[in-house]
Design a protein around this motif. Structure first.
Motif, PDB file in Angstrom:
ATOM      1  N   GLN A  62     -29.102  31.121   5.801  1.00 41.28           N
ATOM      2  CA  GLN A  62     -28.491  31.781   4.632  1.00 41.28           C
ATOM      3  C   GLN A  62     -27.070  31.239   4.416  1.00 41.28           C
ATOM      4  N   GLU A  63     -26.808  31.449   3.310  1.00 40.43           N
ATOM      5  CA  GLU A  63     -25.161  31.421   2.513  1.00 40.43           C
ATOM      6  C   GLU A  63     -24.971  32.697   1.996  1.00 40.43           C
ATOM      7  N   SER A  64     -23.612  32.921   1.773  1.00 36.48           N
ATOM      8  CA  SER A  64     -23.177  34.059   1.087  1.00 36.48           C
ATOM      9  C   SER A  64     -22.172  33.639   0.077  1.00 36.48           C
ATOM     10  N   CYS A  65     -22.106  34.440  -0.767  1.00 40.64           N
ATOM     11  CA  CYS A  65     -21.039  34.003  -1.876  1.00 40.64           C
ATOM     12  C   CYS A  65     -20.608  35.344  -2.716  1.00 40.64           C
ATOM     13  N   LEU A  66     -19.650  35.344  -3.078  1.00 36.53           N
ATOM     14  CA  LEU A  66     -18.777  36.472  -3.961  1.00 36.53           C
ATOM     15  C   LEU A  66     -18.675  35.814  -5.358  1.00 36.53           C
ATOM     16  N   PHE A  67     -19.041  36.616  -6.425  1.00 40.60           N
ATOM     17  CA  PHE A  67     -18.690  36.315  -7.875  1.00 40.60           C
ATOM     18  C   PHE A  67     -17.667  37.452  -8.530  1.00 40.60           C
ATOM     19  N   LYS A  68     -16.496  37.084  -9.209  1.00 34.82           N
ATOM     20  CA  LYS A  68     -15.875  37.925  -9.578  1.00 34.82           C
ATOM     21  C   LYS A  68     -16.274  37.716 -11.474  1.00 34.82           C
ATOM     22  N   ILE A  69     -16.271  39.010 -11.929  1.00 34.02           N
ATOM     23  CA  ILE A  69     -16.653  38.668 -13.192  1.00 34.02           C
ATOM     24  C   ILE A  69     -15.964  40.059 -13.988  1.00 34.02           C
ATOM     25  N   ARG A  96     -25.714  29.337 -11.984  1.00 36.02           N
ATOM     26  CA  ARG A  96     -25.899  29.055 -13.280  1.00 36.02           C
ATOM     27  C   ARG A  96     -26.013  30.093 -14.304  1.00 36.02           C
ATOM     28  N   GLU A  97     -26.813  31.162 -13.970  1.00 41.14           N
ATOM     29  CA  GLU A  97     -27.082  32.171 -14.954  1.00 41.14           C
ATOM     30  C   GLU A  97     -25.629  33.162 -15.209  1.00 41.14           C
ATOM     31  N   LEU A  98     -24.790  33.098 -14.258  1.00 44.50           N
ATOM     32  CA  LEU A  98     -23.561  33.906 -14.397  1.00 44.50           C
ATOM     33  C   LEU A  98     -22.671  33.202 -15.327  1.00 44.50           C
ATOM     34  N   SER A  99     -22.682  31.849 -15.065  1.00 47.94           N
ATOM     35  CA  SER A  99     -21.756  30.891 -15.699  1.00 47.94           C
ATOM     36  C   SER A  99     -21.826  31.088 -17.129  1.00 47.94           C
ATOM     37  N   ALA A 100     -23.116  30.995 -17.597  1.00 48.98           N
ATOM     38  CA  ALA A 100     -23.043  31.346 -19.231  1.00 48.98           C
ATOM     39  C   ALA A 100     -22.268  32.525 -19.749  1.00 48.98           C
ATOM     40  N   HIS A 101     -22.115  33.437 -18.811  1.00 48.43           N
ATOM     41  CA  HIS A 101     -21.320  34.616 -19.242  1.00 48.43           C
ATOM     42  C   HIS A 101     -19.793  34.545 -18.845  1.00 48.43           C
ATOM     43  N   GLY A 102     -19.371  33.544 -17.822  1.00 49.58           N
ATOM     44  CA  GLY A 102     -18.213  33.601 -17.407  1.00 49.58           C
ATOM     45  C   GLY A 102     -17.933  34.205 -16.260  1.00 49.58           C
ATOM     46  N   ILE A 103     -17.314  33.235 -15.070  1.00 49.19           N
ATOM     47  CA  ILE A 103     -17.030  33.751 -13.917  1.00 49.19           C
ATOM     48  C   ILE A 103     -15.536  33.613 -13.706  1.00 49.19           C
ATOM     49  N   LEU A 104     -15.069  34.658 -13.186  1.00 52.54           N
ATOM     50  CA  LEU A 104     -13.357  34.661 -13.082  1.00 52.54           C
ATOM     51  C   LEU A 104     -13.154  33.964 -11.611  1.00 52.54           C
ATOM     52  N   GLN A 105     -13.963  34.157 -10.648  1.00 50.77           N
ATOM     53  CA  GLN A 105     -13.694  33.337  -9.402  1.00 50.77           C
ATOM     54  C   GLN A 105     -15.328  33.404  -8.515  1.00 50.77           C
ATOM     55  N   PHE A 106     -15.330  32.467  -7.810  1.00 49.01           N
ATOM     56  CA  PHE A 106     -16.444  32.189  -7.097  1.00 49.01           C
ATOM     57  C   PHE A 106     -16.137  31.620  -5.750  1.00 49.01           C
ATOM     58  N   ASN A 107     -16.695  32.095  -4.735  1.00 49.50           N
ATOM     59  CA  ASN A 107     -16.335  31.646  -3.162  1.00 49.50           C
ATOM     60  C   ASN A 107     -17.868  31.648  -2.601  1.00 49.50           C
TER      61      ASN A 107
END
Length: 176
Positions: A89-96, A142-153
């Motif tokens: 698995q991998e884990s990630c965080l999105f700030k939107i 990819r799906e969230l990028s269309a709406h704008g991502i403030l931070q990603f890790n």
């Protein structure tokens, strides 16, 4: 298949010593191998660390690198596994931006369909957490990028083998 490049997950059990990571990464650097991801943590064995490294290379070269890694004094044992031999698995965080959560119904659908989890929400932003295969994380990105991502890790790969590993038995024998 030995001469064809493929993804390998490397598990390295080590003592926790300063400078070891530099020496291990130098082994890959000398062979011009890019490390796709690396994760270090405690292992199932008390006072033994485990590194999980993801690389793309031939099995023939993988065997050579494992041999070089195991020559490091602090390395207890190193293994390599194909994707078919591991559960990973991998884990990630999105700030939107928070207003998207309330004003854009498609965002809520994306969250539900991806099995992501909302970690926190405030006036300015919300944070999503997603664990899964790399392809699942990439799709959500990819799906969230269309709406704008403030931070990603994103984390490195974490993995366990489908078959039992002999490291615990080996250490018990050493300590006897």
């Amino acid at each position: 298949m030995e001469n064809q490049e493929q993804l390998f997950t490397i598990s390295i059990y080590t003592e926790n010593n300063i400078g070891l990571l530099n020496r291990i990464s130098a082994i890959f650097q000398r062979r011009h191998v890019n490390i796709e991801s690396i994760n270090g943590s405690a292992s199932e064995i008390e006072e033994v660390s485990k590194w999980t490294i993801l690389v793309n290379m031939t099995e023939e070269n993988m065997k050579k690198i494992i041999g070089q890694i195991e020559k490091q004094v602090e390395v207890i044992k190193a293994y390599y596994h194909s994707d078919e031999e591991t559960i990973y698995q991998e884990s990630c965080l999105f700030k939107i931006k928070s207003d998207l959560l309330f004003e854009e119904p498609q965002i809520q659908n994306i969250i539900k369909e991806s099995n992501a989890r909302i970690v926190t929400v405030n006036k300015e932003f919300f944070v999503l957490e997603k664990s899964g295969r790399r392809s699942e994380v990439d799709l959500l990105y990819r799906e969230l990028s269309a709406h704008g991502i403030l931070q990603f890790n994103r984390s490195g790969r974490i993995a366990v083998t489908k078959e039992p590993m002999e490291i615990s038995k080996m250490l018990e024998a050493l300590n006897s």
